[in-house]
Design an enzyme around this catalytic site. Sequence first.
Site, PDB file in Angstrom:
ATOM      1  N   ASP A 203      -4.719  -5.225   6.428  1.00 32.16           N
ATOM      2  CA  ASP A 203      -4.714  -5.771   4.964  1.00 32.16           C
ATOM      3  C   ASP A 203      -3.418  -6.784   4.889  1.00 32.16           C
ATOM      4  OD1 ASP A 203      -5.800  -6.344   2.745  1.00 32.16           O
ATOM      5  OD2 ASP A 203      -5.673  -5.119   1.090  1.00 32.16           O
TER       6      ASP A 203
ATOM      7  N   HIS B 150      -1.955  -1.319  -3.650  1.00 28.57           N
ATOM      8  CA  HIS B 150      -3.384   0.301  -3.267  1.00 28.57           C
ATOM      9  C   HIS B 150      -3.713   0.988  -4.280  1.00 28.57           C
ATOM     10  CE1 HIS B 150      -4.234  -1.894   0.820  1.00 28.57           C
ATOM     11  NE2 HIS B 150      -5.021  -3.060  -0.118  1.00 28.57           N
TER      12      HIS B 150
ATOM     13  N   SER C 203       1.006  -1.375   0.261  1.00 29.79           N
ATOM     14  CA  SER C 203       0.173  -0.271   0.055  1.00 29.79           C
ATOM     15  C   SER C 203       0.783   1.532  -0.304  1.00 29.79           C
ATOM     16  CB  SER C 203      -0.825   0.043   1.229  1.00 29.79           C
ATOM     17  OG  SER C 203      -1.876   1.087   1.138  1.00 29.79           O
TER      18      SER C 203
END
Length: 347
Positions: A288, A191, A164
């Site tokens: 996540d 992401h 991310s």
Amino acid sequence: MTEALVVDDSHFMRTVISDILEDGGVDVVGTAENGARALDAVTDVQPDVITMDVEMPEMDGIEATAEIMREQPTPILMVSALTTEDADATLEAMEKGAIDTFAKPGGTISTELSGHSEELVAAVERVASADPTAGHDVEMEPASPPDATTSEYADNPTLLIGASTGGPNVVESILASLPAEADFRVLIVQHMPDQFTSRFADRLDAASQYDITEAEDGSRIGGGEGLVARGDYHMRVSGYSNGRLRVRLDQSERLHSVRPAIDVTFKSAAERVTDPLVSVVLTGMGSDGADGVRAVKDAGGATLAQNEATSAVFGIPERAIETGCVDDVLPVDQLTEAIADSIRRTT
């Protein structure tokens, strides 16, 4: 309170962004209309975070980012339009040191930004917490080739990568140094907004010996190929046979407030892939990937995580490590070697 510098050549956009941030509890300590003015402002106000436009006169966001990272490293959030040109420029700025990107809905002069106030404030706060110097200018240690007399790579390995905030450069570094002879199938979840993931895949393809593309619904890959999860779509492994895997894309409910989610891809791969499986979680905020790492470990796969010192944001690796299911925690420059080592077998 987080202190921000807002950089945009549009007076309207500077005002809109400043108002959104102030209303969200961020103190806007300065604004600048181009990159050159931003350099002066960074010295004057020393912000915790900068929102940076891409296309500006005199000095654009790419040049400004490079200069700021050289002279006074500061976390930078690129605020760009959802266009191919801006996507390319934003990824280049991230290569120069920007931490993350926020896509302006509706174009360069966005009248729709106020409808995304919470997301923008959250992105600014997330980037403000990042270490702008972590993981940059890293020389990856290349994986040692297998000794012809003692070891070789296992057949049909699959590599899962999840990242991310601060991830694009790290992912690119790993792919650039990943040995072609290991013949991985690679699934990447970064992401990132839609429209950006296609250009990100192109950059990875150019940097790597692997054939990297953006995933489409029903995409199939074999050894030496990789897929980047498309922005705003979960990517699930739906089938695996004879060293080839198939993915499906969907827009089911966001997980951990994100789509694509690392957990969706990792858990589906753990369920379907019957050959050697390796997962690595990289820099980013949130949890996540933790459940996905647990699933990979339970399926007999190898699990790796980036260490805190080289992570711009240590949230994702830390949450995964806390599960007790991570085999090794390493600086970014040692990850490729560890990935390759995980599928070596003694002969």
